[in-house]
Design a protein around this motif. Structure first.
Motif, PDB file in Angstrom:
ATOM      1  N   LEU A 136       0.832  -1.204   0.000  1.00  0.00           N
ATOM      2  CA  LEU A 136       0.000   0.000   0.000  1.00  0.00           C
ATOM      3  C   LEU A 136       0.869   1.257   0.000  1.00  0.00           C
ATOM      4  O   LEU A 136       0.622   2.198  -0.766  1.00  0.00           O
ATOM      5  N   VAL A 137       1.877   1.292   0.860  1.00  0.00           N
ATOM      6  CA  VAL A 137       2.766   2.456   0.922  1.00  0.00           C
ATOM      7  C   VAL A 137       3.505   2.639  -0.401  1.00  0.00           C
ATOM      8  O   VAL A 137       3.658   3.762  -0.900  1.00  0.00           O
ATOM      9  N   ALA A 138       3.952   1.532  -0.997  1.00  0.00           N
ATOM     10  CA  ALA A 138       4.680   1.610  -2.263  1.00  0.00           C
ATOM     11  C   ALA A 138       3.792   2.125  -3.392  1.00  0.00           C
ATOM     12  O   ALA A 138       4.252   2.875  -4.266  1.00  0.00           O
ATOM     13  N   VAL A 139       2.507   1.745  -3.371  1.00  0.00           N
ATOM     14  CA  VAL A 139       1.602   2.110  -4.462  1.00  0.00           C
ATOM     15  C   VAL A 139       0.948   3.471  -4.247  1.00  0.00           C
ATOM     16  O   VAL A 139       0.862   4.290  -5.173  1.00  0.00           O
ATOM     17  N   GLU A 140       0.490   3.752  -3.002  1.00  0.00           N
ATOM     18  CA  GLU A 140      -0.300   4.958  -2.751  1.00  0.00           C
ATOM     19  C   GLU A 140       0.381   5.955  -1.821  1.00  0.00           C
ATOM     20  O   GLU A 140      -0.159   7.044  -1.597  1.00  0.00           O
ATOM     21  N   GLY A 141       1.518   5.586  -1.246  1.00  0.00           N
ATOM     22  CA  GLY A 141       2.220   6.507  -0.367  1.00  0.00           C
ATOM     23  C   GLY A 141       1.813   6.363   1.087  1.00  0.00           C
ATOM     24  O   GLY A 141       0.810   5.735   1.408  1.00  0.00           O
ATOM     25  N   ARG A 142       2.613   6.970   1.970  1.00  0.00           N
ATOM     26  CA  ARG A 142       2.364   6.866   3.408  1.00  0.00           C
ATOM     27  C   ARG A 142       1.024   7.474   3.828  1.00  0.00           C
ATOM     28  O   ARG A 142       0.421   7.054   4.811  1.00  0.00           O
ATOM     29  N   ALA A 143       0.561   8.458   3.081  1.00  0.00           N
ATOM     30  CA  ALA A 143      -0.703   9.108   3.437  1.00  0.00           C
ATOM     31  C   ALA A 143      -1.869   8.127   3.420  1.00  0.00           C
ATOM     32  O   ALA A 143      -2.871   8.323   4.111  1.00  0.00           O
ATOM     33  N   ALA A 144      -1.736   7.046   2.657  1.00  0.00           N
ATOM     34  CA  ALA A 144      -2.809   6.060   2.561  1.00  0.00           C
ATOM     35  C   ALA A 144      -2.993   5.271   3.849  1.00  0.00           C
ATOM     36  O   ALA A 144      -4.009   4.590   4.031  1.00  0.00           O
ATOM     37  N   LEU A 145      -2.018   5.346   4.753  1.00  0.00           N
ATOM     38  CA  LEU A 145      -2.125   4.638   6.033  1.00  0.00           C
ATOM     39  C   LEU A 145      -3.077   5.340   7.000  1.00  0.00           C
ATOM     40  O   LEU A 145      -3.509   4.740   7.986  1.00  0.00           O
ATOM     41  N   ALA A 146      -3.403   6.592   6.732  1.00  0.00           N
ATOM     42  CA  ALA A 146      -4.265   7.364   7.636  1.00  0.00           C
ATOM     43  C   ALA A 146      -5.670   6.786   7.664  1.00  0.00           C
ATOM     44  O   ALA A 146      -6.225   6.402   6.627  1.00  0.00           O
ATOM     45  N   THR A 147      -6.254   6.736   8.859  1.00  0.00           N
ATOM     46  CA  THR A 147      -7.624   6.220   8.997  1.00  0.00           C
ATOM     47  C   THR A 147      -8.675   7.303   8.858  1.00  0.00           C
ATOM     48  O   THR A 147      -9.875   7.015   8.879  1.00  0.00           O
ATOM     49  N   GLU A 148      -8.240   8.542   8.771  1.00  0.00           N
ATOM     50  CA  GLU A 148      -9.142   9.678   8.576  1.00  0.00           C
ATOM     51  C   GLU A 148     -10.219   9.756   9.651  1.00  0.00           C
ATOM     52  O   GLU A 148     -11.383  10.050   9.383  1.00  0.00           O
ATOM     53  N   GLY A 149      -9.838   9.465  10.881  1.00  0.00           N
ATOM     54  CA  GLY A 149     -10.767   9.575  11.993  1.00  0.00           C
ATOM     55  C   GLY A 149     -11.778   8.465  12.091  1.00  0.00           C
ATOM     56  O   GLY A 149     -12.726   8.541  12.887  1.00  0.00           O
ATOM     57  N   ARG A 150     -11.609   7.400  11.300  1.00  0.00           N
ATOM     58  CA  ARG A 150     -12.571   6.299  11.313  1.00  0.00           C
ATOM     59  C   ARG A 150     -11.924   4.995  11.768  1.00  0.00           C
ATOM     60  O   ARG A 150     -12.261   3.904  11.291  1.00  0.00           O
ATOM     61  N   THR A 151     -11.017   5.123  12.728  1.00  0.00           N
ATOM     62  CA  THR A 151     -10.300   3.954  13.221  1.00  0.00           C
ATOM     63  C   THR A 151     -11.241   2.918  13.820  1.00  0.00           C
ATOM     64  O   THR A 151     -11.091   1.708  13.579  1.00  0.00           O
ATOM     65  N   ARG A 152     -12.213   3.375  14.599  1.00  0.00           N
ATOM     66  CA  ARG A 152     -13.122   2.432  15.266  1.00  0.00           C
ATOM     67  C   ARG A 152     -13.905   1.607  14.252  1.00  0.00           C
ATOM     68  O   ARG A 152     -14.045   0.389  14.400  1.00  0.00           O
ATOM     69  N   ARG A 153     -14.396   2.272  13.213  1.00  0.00           N
ATOM     70  CA  ARG A 153     -15.168   1.539  12.209  1.00  0.00           C
ATOM     71  C   ARG A 153     -14.286   0.550  11.451  1.00  0.00           C
ATOM     72  O   ARG A 153     -14.668  -0.592  11.198  1.00  0.00           O
ATOM     73  N   LEU A 154     -13.076   1.001  11.096  1.00  0.00           N
ATOM     74  CA  LEU A 154     -12.153   0.116  10.398  1.00  0.00           C
ATOM     75  C   LEU A 154     -11.742  -1.061  11.283  1.00  0.00           C
ATOM     76  O   LEU A 154     -11.600  -2.189  10.804  1.00  0.00           O
ATOM     77  N   PHE A 155     -11.561  -0.784  12.565  1.00  0.00           N
ATOM     78  CA  PHE A 155     -11.198  -1.845  13.501  1.00  0.00           C
ATOM     79  C   PHE A 155     -12.328  -2.878  13.603  1.00  0.00           C
ATOM     80  O   PHE A 155     -12.082  -4.090  13.617  1.00  0.00           O
ATOM     81  N   THR A 156     -13.568  -2.388  13.646  1.00  0.00           N
ATOM     82  CA  THR A 156     -14.721  -3.300  13.727  1.00  0.00           C
ATOM     83  C   THR A 156     -14.825  -4.166  12.477  1.00  0.00           C
ATOM     84  O   THR A 156     -14.964  -5.395  12.559  1.00  0.00           O
ATOM     85  N   TYR A 157     -14.751  -3.525  11.311  1.00  0.00           N
ATOM     86  CA  TYR A 157     -14.831  -4.291  10.069  1.00  0.00           C
ATOM     87  C   TYR A 157     -13.650  -5.252   9.944  1.00  0.00           C
ATOM     88  O   TYR A 157     -13.804  -6.392   9.499  1.00  0.00           O
ATOM     89  N   GLY A 158     -12.466  -4.796  10.313  1.00  0.00           N
ATOM     90  CA  GLY A 158     -11.295  -5.654  10.230  1.00  0.00           C
ATOM     91  C   GLY A 158     -11.389  -6.847  11.161  1.00  0.00           C
ATOM     92  O   GLY A 158     -10.994  -7.962  10.812  1.00  0.00           O
ATOM     93  N   THR A 159     -11.938  -6.628  12.346  1.00  0.00           N
ATOM     94  CA  THR A 159     -12.104  -7.723  13.303  1.00  0.00           C
ATOM     95  C   THR A 159     -13.112  -8.745  12.793  1.00  0.00           C
ATOM     96  O   THR A 159     -12.886  -9.961  12.853  1.00  0.00           O
ATOM     97  N   VAL A 160     -14.241  -8.252  12.278  1.00  0.00           N
ATOM     98  CA  VAL A 160     -15.265  -9.159  11.740  1.00  0.00           C
ATOM     99  C   VAL A 160     -14.728  -9.899  10.518  1.00  0.00           C
ATOM    100  O   VAL A 160     -14.878 -11.123  10.389  1.00  0.00           O
ATOM    101  N   GLY A 161     -14.093  -9.151   9.617  1.00  0.00           N
ATOM    102  CA  GLY A 161     -13.660  -9.731   8.360  1.00  0.00           C
ATOM    103  C   GLY A 161     -12.459 -10.646   8.462  1.00  0.00           C
ATOM    104  O   GLY A 161     -12.429 -11.716   7.841  1.00  0.00           O
ATOM    105  N   PHE A 162     -11.464 -10.241   9.240  1.00  0.00           N
ATOM    106  CA  PHE A 162     -10.231 -11.014   9.284  1.00  0.00           C
ATOM    107  C   PHE A 162     -10.187 -11.974  10.472  1.00  0.00           C
ATOM    108  O   PHE A 162      -9.889 -13.158  10.302  1.00  0.00           O
ATOM    109  N   ALA A 163     -10.495 -11.488  11.668  1.00  0.00           N
ATOM    110  CA  ALA A 163     -10.505 -12.389  12.826  1.00  0.00           C
ATOM    111  C   ALA A 163     -11.718 -13.320  12.752  1.00  0.00           C
ATOM    112  O   ALA A 163     -11.587 -14.543  12.841  1.00  0.00           O
ATOM    113  N   GLY A 164     -12.901 -12.737  12.576  1.00  0.00           N
ATOM    114  CA  GLY A 164     -14.117 -13.540  12.554  1.00  0.00           C
ATOM    115  C   GLY A 164     -14.133 -14.540  11.418  1.00  0.00           C
ATOM    116  O   GLY A 164     -14.366 -15.736  11.623  1.00  0.00           O
ATOM    117  N   PHE A 165     -13.883 -14.054  10.218  1.00  0.00           N
ATOM    118  CA  PHE A 165     -13.927 -14.939   9.057  1.00  0.00           C
ATOM    119  C   PHE A 165     -12.911 -16.068   9.160  1.00  0.00           C
ATOM    120  O   PHE A 165     -13.250 -17.245   9.037  1.00  0.00           O
TER     121      PHE A 165
END
Length: 317
Positions: free
Chosen positions: A55-84
């Motif tokens: 991701l950093v190589a393709v879109e740059g370090r700025a792409a790592l920013a969660t834009e204030g939506r860390t909680r939502r990303l954490f929830t989706y990531g937990t459901v999608g990656f841990a849960g699945f």
């Protein structure tokens, strides 16, 4: 699009389908020696770092920013990656690789029902009929035509966990609509990294409670090729190939290649000497046929609000 570019895009989709089709038999081998939670932690402890680096190589370090939506990303990531993954691997340990592949191929149909619940808009009658046929096919596969035997040896429990895993991944995929300006790579990499935090926490708690026992390094070393397949091919190469192919040829065309997953899994099973009953083969054919039929029908329905989300369902299985 040039002919060479078009051919490369089809090739990428074929590659992703082939990798994912072979992934379940490989994971089945790993699960004989390593528990589902540890397998998931190793896969994404490494895989998420690789995706972040890409991701950093393709879109740059700025792409790592969660834009204030860390909680939502954490929830989706937990459901999608841990849960699945944890549910899928636990289910796979009590089921068969071919069953897992067929159930995962059902995800576009699950998405139809979930979108119906979310939007309140009833799908077309043909689509609902296709969903019913696909579920019938899965039923035939997991029971081999003998429903009374489904609960023997915990087989049905394993298949139900696989279905729950599929629901987790559909939920995660539909969550991408909350990030319309993000690329699939960014959504996958950032949410996957946050989901990996949950995976590692679950592994630590499971180990401390005695629910799992961490494998010896010699055991992990002996499964080096299998983990390389799950991490490098399954979690990175297939993801990037699928995303690139879908972007080039479009979701309506690209989603057809998800049918390769159960086909490859069954072919691997045959190569390994597994015998399949007529009901299992018929069930798999019904699932593939329903997916293809609904896809062809969908080409006549423009616009289709859920097409893009449904097509992305197997970004990372």
């Amino acid at each position: 699009m040039s002919r060479d570019t078009n051919s490369m895009s089809w090739g990428l989709l074929v590659l992703a389908g082939l990798i994912w089709g072979g992934m379940f038999p490989v994971a089945k081998v790993v699960l004989h020696s390593v528990d589902a939670v540890t397998t998931t932690a190793i896969r994404y402890g490494i895989g998420s770092l690789m995706l972040l680096a890409i991701l950093v190589a393709v879109e740059g370090r700025a792409a790592l920013a969660t834009e204030g939506r860390t909680r939502r990303l954490f929830t989706y990531g937990t459901v999608g990656f841990a849960g699945f993954n944890i549910l899928a691997y636990i289910g796979l340990a009590h089921s068969r690789a071919e069953h897992a592949a067929v159930i995962m191929a059902l995800q576009p149909m699950i998405a139809v029902l979930m979108n119906w619940l979310r939007s309140g808009q009833r799908p077309a009658g043909f689509t609902l009929a296709s969903v019913a046929v696909a579920f019938l096919g899965v039923f035939l596969v997991v029971t081999n035509g003998h429903p009374e035997r489904a609960w023997q040896d915990g087989a049905a429990v394993g298949d139900l966990l696989l279905l729950a895993a599929a629901l987790c991944w559909v939920t995660y995929t539909l969550g991408a609509s909350d990030f319309p300006r993000w690329s699939p790579l960014r959504y996958t990499a950032v949410s996957g990294a946050l989901g990996t935090v949950s995976i590692l926490a679950i592994m630590a708690l499971s180990a401390l409670s005695g629910a799992i026992h961490l494998p010896a390094l010699a055991t992990l070393a002996g499964l080096g090729w299998e983990f390389a397949y799950l991490v490098v091919l399954g979690a990175v190469v297939a993801v990037l190939s699928w995303n690139s192919g879908i972007k080039a040829v479009g979701p309506v065309n690209g989603v057809l290649f998800i049918n390769l997953v159960p086909v490859v899994a069954f072919l691997v099973g045959v190569a390994q000497g597994h015998a399949f009953g007529r009901a299992e083969v018929l069930g798999a054919l019904l699932v593939v046929g329903a997916l293809i039929a609904n896809n062809l029908y969908g080409r006549r329905k423009v616009p289709m609000p859920a097409v893009r989300r449904e097509a992305a369902l197997c970004e990372e299985v």
